[in-house]
Design an enzyme around this catalytic site. Sequence first.
Site, mmCIF file in Angstrom:
data_model
loop_
_atom_site.group_PDB
_atom_site.id
_atom_site.type_symbol
_atom_site.label_atom_id
_atom_site.label_comp_id
_atom_site.label_asym_id
_atom_site.label_seq_id
_atom_site.Cartn_x
_atom_site.Cartn_y
_atom_site.Cartn_z
ATOM 1 N N ASP A 73 0.970 -1.313 0.064
ATOM 2 C CA ASP A 73 -0.189 -0.248 -0.301
ATOM 3 C C ASP A 73 0.644 1.262 0.097
ATOM 4 O O ASP A 73 1.087 1.565 0.660
ATOM 5 C CB ASP A 73 -1.118 -0.003 0.796
ATOM 6 C CG ASP A 73 -1.317 1.056 0.971
ATOM 7 O OD1 ASP A 73 -1.703 1.410 0.576
ATOM 8 O OD2 ASP A 73 -1.607 1.743 2.404
ATOM 9 N N GLU A 119 -1.543 -1.536 -4.664
ATOM 10 C CA GLU A 119 -2.732 -0.668 -4.564
ATOM 11 C C GLU A 119 -2.507 0.343 -5.508
ATOM 12 O O GLU A 119 -1.720 1.565 -5.830
ATOM 13 C CB GLU A 119 -2.767 -1.122 -3.634
ATOM 14 C CG GLU A 119 -4.643 0.687 -3.873
ATOM 15 C CD GLU A 119 -5.164 0.678 -2.348
ATOM 16 O OE1 GLU A 119 -5.710 -0.338 -1.576
ATOM 17 O OE2 GLU A 119 -5.170 1.729 -1.332
ATOM 18 N N ASP A 152 -2.088 0.939 6.949
ATOM 19 C CA ASP A 152 -1.544 0.452 6.112
ATOM 20 C C ASP A 152 -1.192 -0.992 6.181
ATOM 21 O O ASP A 152 -0.460 -1.158 4.794
ATOM 22 C CB ASP A 152 -0.375 1.729 6.191
ATOM 23 C CG ASP A 152 -0.579 3.451 6.703
ATOM 24 O OD1 ASP A 152 -0.915 3.753 5.266
ATOM 25 O OD2 ASP A 152 -0.259 3.749 7.836
#
Length: 174
Positions: free
Chosen positions: A12, A72, A144
């Site tokens: 991420d 992502e 996160d």
Amino acid sequence: MAPRAIRILGLDPGLRRTGWGVIEALGTRLSFIACGTVLPPEDGSLAERLAQLHRELSAVIAAFTPDEAAVEETFVNVNPASTLKLGQARGVVLLTPALAGVPVAEYAALLVKKTVVGAGRAEKGQIRMMMKVLLPQADFTTDDAADALAVAVTHAQHRGMAALKAATLRAAAS
């Protein structure tokens, strides 16, 4: 020959915080391996922060030897300067596993949320809760890291389609 578990690194990306999570997938069975958050020094220059991000992600890859990685995709921010800096961090996050020879797939945030929660507009708390349900051993301490695990889970669920899409693109390019 028995099927082999696939080790997946979920990422991420962010310049201030980049979450990472490692899982293993064997069929539909998922196992938690590790997770964490890279926190580049906020007082460092952009170049120093990006270098720190690369070093720490390289260490994660060396320690956990993933077979595949998933990142992502980022949304476009209202602030162009913030979007550009996030894009630079994302470039490092994509580059680091690629340099290590690890194939990288990308997933939209809406698909990640829909895959793990069932709704594309899921909140951070819902993602954390589902990561605890899907990966009960997970010991994440930040959103996160939980998000990175969600990206890895999404890849475990969609990796067959991602591989087919990549092969189709390669064939069309040649």
